[in-house]
Design a protein around this motif. Sequence first.
Motif, PDB file in Angstrom:
ATOM      1  N   PHE A  19       0.824  -1.206   0.000  1.00 36.71           N
ATOM      2  CA  PHE A  19       0.000   0.000   0.000  1.00 36.71           C
ATOM      3  C   PHE A  19       0.861   1.260   0.000  1.00 36.71           C
ATOM      4  CE2 PHE A  19      -2.414   3.409   1.997  1.00 36.71           C
ATOM      5  CZ  PHE A  19      -3.563   3.405   1.237  1.00 36.71           C
ATOM      6  N   TYR A  20       1.847   1.307   0.877  1.00 37.04           N
ATOM      7  CA  TYR A  20       2.657   2.519   1.014  1.00 37.04           C
ATOM      8  C   TYR A  20       3.565   2.762  -0.202  1.00 37.04           C
ATOM      9  CZ  TYR A  20       0.996   3.603   5.672  1.00 37.04           C
ATOM     10  OH  TYR A  20       0.201   3.964   6.737  1.00 37.04           O
ATOM     11  N   THR A  21       3.942   1.694  -0.908  1.00 36.07           N
ATOM     12  CA  THR A  21       4.780   1.877  -2.102  1.00 36.07           C
ATOM     13  C   THR A  21       3.933   1.927  -3.373  1.00 36.07           C
ATOM     14  OG1 THR A  21       5.243  -0.508  -2.219  1.00 36.07           O
ATOM     15  CG2 THR A  21       6.864   0.875  -1.090  1.00 36.07           C
ATOM     16  N   ASP A  22       3.152   0.889  -3.635  1.00 34.47           N
ATOM     17  CA  ASP A  22       2.413   0.803  -4.896  1.00 34.47           C
ATOM     18  C   ASP A  22       1.277   1.810  -5.005  1.00 34.47           C
ATOM     19  OD1 ASP A  22       4.087  -1.330  -5.405  1.00 34.47           O
ATOM     20  OD2 ASP A  22       2.558  -2.864  -5.059  1.00 34.47           O
ATOM     21  N   VAL A  23       0.641   2.133  -3.888  1.00 33.56           N
ATOM     22  CA  VAL A  23      -0.513   3.035  -3.929  1.00 33.56           C
ATOM     23  C   VAL A  23      -0.114   4.467  -3.568  1.00 33.56           C
ATOM     24  CG1 VAL A  23      -2.818   3.487  -2.994  1.00 33.56           C
ATOM     25  CG2 VAL A  23      -2.102   1.133  -3.436  1.00 33.56           C
ATOM     26  N   LEU A  24       0.496   4.656  -2.390  1.00 31.79           N
ATOM     27  CA  LEU A  24       0.849   6.012  -1.975  1.00 31.79           C
ATOM     28  C   LEU A  24       2.067   6.553  -2.709  1.00 31.79           C
ATOM     29  CD1 LEU A  24       0.178   6.003   1.878  1.00 31.79           C
ATOM     30  CD2 LEU A  24      -1.344   6.671   0.004  1.00 31.79           C
ATOM     31  N   GLY A  25       2.958   5.667  -3.167  1.00 25.20           N
ATOM     32  CA  GLY A  25       4.091   6.117  -3.960  1.00 25.20           C
ATOM     33  C   GLY A  25       5.399   6.305  -3.216  1.00 25.20           C
ATOM     34  N   PHE A  26       5.474   5.834  -1.963  1.00 19.59           N
ATOM     35  CA  PHE A  26       6.744   5.897  -1.250  1.00 19.59           C
ATOM     36  C   PHE A  26       7.712   4.877  -1.836  1.00 19.59           C
ATOM     37  CE2 PHE A  26       3.872   7.697   1.986  1.00 19.59           C
ATOM     38  CZ  PHE A  26       4.569   8.854   2.284  1.00 19.59           C
ATOM     39  N   ALA A  27       8.994   5.033  -1.540  1.00 22.12           N
ATOM     40  CA  ALA A  27      10.026   4.118  -2.023  1.00 22.12           C
ATOM     41  C   ALA A  27      10.552   3.286  -0.855  1.00 22.12           C
ATOM     42  CB  ALA A  27      11.172   4.903  -2.648  1.00 22.12           C
ATOM     43  N   LEU A  28      10.760   2.002  -1.111  1.00 22.18           N
ATOM     44  CA  LEU A  28      11.332   1.123  -0.097  1.00 22.18           C
ATOM     45  C   LEU A  28      12.765   1.547   0.197  1.00 22.18           C
ATOM     46  CD1 LEU A  28      11.223  -1.491   1.626  1.00 22.18           C
ATOM     47  CD2 LEU A  28      12.047  -2.701  -0.403  1.00 22.18           C
ATOM     48  N   LYS A  29      13.100   1.682   1.471  1.00 23.33           N
ATOM     49  CA  LYS A  29      14.466   2.022   1.880  1.00 23.33           C
ATOM     50  C   LYS A  29      15.148   0.803   2.501  1.00 23.33           C
ATOM     51  CE  LYS A  29      17.737   5.144   3.061  1.00 23.33           C
ATOM     52  NZ  LYS A  29      18.175   6.364   2.462  1.00 23.33           N
ATOM     53  N   HIS A  30      14.491   0.159   3.483  1.00 24.51           N
ATOM     54  CA  HIS A  30      15.053  -1.018   4.143  1.00 24.51           C
ATOM     55  C   HIS A  30      13.979  -2.087   4.287  1.00 24.51           C
ATOM     56  CE1 HIS A  30      18.685   1.155   5.269  1.00 24.51           C
ATOM     57  NE2 HIS A  30      17.921   2.135   5.710  1.00 24.51           N
ATOM     58  N   ARG A  91      -6.647  10.919  -7.423  1.00 24.34           N
ATOM     59  CA  ARG A  91      -5.754   9.842  -7.880  1.00 24.34           C
ATOM     60  C   ARG A  91      -5.943   8.590  -7.034  1.00 24.34           C
ATOM     61  NH1 ARG A  91      -0.875   7.410  -6.725  1.00 24.34           N
ATOM     62  NH2 ARG A  91      -0.478   8.619  -4.824  1.00 24.34           N
ATOM     63  N   LEU A  92      -5.961   8.761  -5.725  1.00 21.31           N
ATOM     64  CA  LEU A  92      -6.074   7.616  -4.826  1.00 21.31           C
ATOM     65  C   LEU A  92      -7.473   7.011  -4.841  1.00 21.31           C
ATOM     66  CD1 LEU A  92      -3.900   8.988  -1.893  1.00 21.31           C
ATOM     67  CD2 LEU A  92      -3.270   7.205  -3.554  1.00 21.31           C
ATOM     68  N   THR A  93      -8.491   7.831  -4.984  1.00 18.09           N
ATOM     69  CA  THR A  93      -9.851   7.307  -5.106  1.00 18.09           C
ATOM     70  C   THR A  93      -9.958   6.416  -6.338  1.00 18.09           C
ATOM     71  OG1 THR A  93     -10.815   9.188  -3.928  1.00 18.09           O
ATOM     72  CG2 THR A  93     -12.286   7.941  -5.371  1.00 18.09           C
ATOM     73  N   ALA A  94      -9.342   6.842  -7.433  1.00 17.54           N
ATOM     74  CA  ALA A  94      -9.352   6.043  -8.663  1.00 17.54           C
ATOM     75  C   ALA A  94      -8.639   4.707  -8.473  1.00 17.54           C
ATOM     76  CB  ALA A  94      -8.706   6.827  -9.802  1.00 17.54           C
ATOM     77  N   LEU A  95      -7.722   4.643  -7.525  1.00 12.45           N
ATOM     78  CA  LEU A  95      -7.004   3.398  -7.221  1.00 12.45           C
ATOM     79  C   LEU A  95      -7.739   2.543  -6.185  1.00 12.45           C
ATOM     80  CD1 LEU A  95      -3.336   4.741  -7.060  1.00 12.45           C
ATOM     81  CD2 LEU A  95      -4.365   3.324  -8.862  1.00 12.45           C
ATOM     82  N   GLY A  96      -8.909   3.008  -5.738  1.00 15.83           N
ATOM     83  CA  GLY A  96      -9.716   2.233  -4.798  1.00 15.83           C
ATOM     84  C   GLY A  96      -9.476   2.543  -3.335  1.00 15.83           C
ATOM     85  N   VAL A  97      -8.712   3.586  -3.030  1.00 14.44           N
ATOM     86  CA  VAL A  97      -8.459   3.947  -1.639  1.00 14.44           C
ATOM     87  C   VAL A  97      -9.746   4.502  -1.020  1.00 14.44           C
ATOM     88  CG1 VAL A  97      -7.147   5.483  -0.112  1.00 14.44           C
ATOM     89  CG2 VAL A  97      -6.016   4.369  -2.053  1.00 14.44           C
TER      90      VAL A  97
END
Length: 128
Positions: A19-30, A91-97
Amino acid sequence: MRINLASVFVDDQERALRFYTDVLGFALKHDVPIGEDRWITVVSPEDPDGTELVLEPSGHPAVPPYKEALVADGIPATSFAVDDVRAEHARLTALGVRFTQPPVDMGPVTTTVLDDTCGNLIQLAQYA
């Protein structure tokens, strides 16, 4: 002194990571295995060396009642800054959030609140 880490307790680390990467757009760090759980942090792709958000497992007995009380009262666990709340909401509503609060103007800030699918409400805020 500066903020290095902030945490959000999540019910399912794998679902939270998606959710946090694919939907919100954050990047994995660790993503480090630690027993049954993992040390997972994400960052803003706009500031990859900035503050890391820990996707903290909700295993401690105090966490579930704490999270349930926040959600019941409509209180976000944390807030993320965005450039355009209405655009992010669309944008997020369109993704089903699922949102629990539509965009609302509150003087110098516009906010909206979403459900992160892992037991938290998250506020998005745009500052004028």
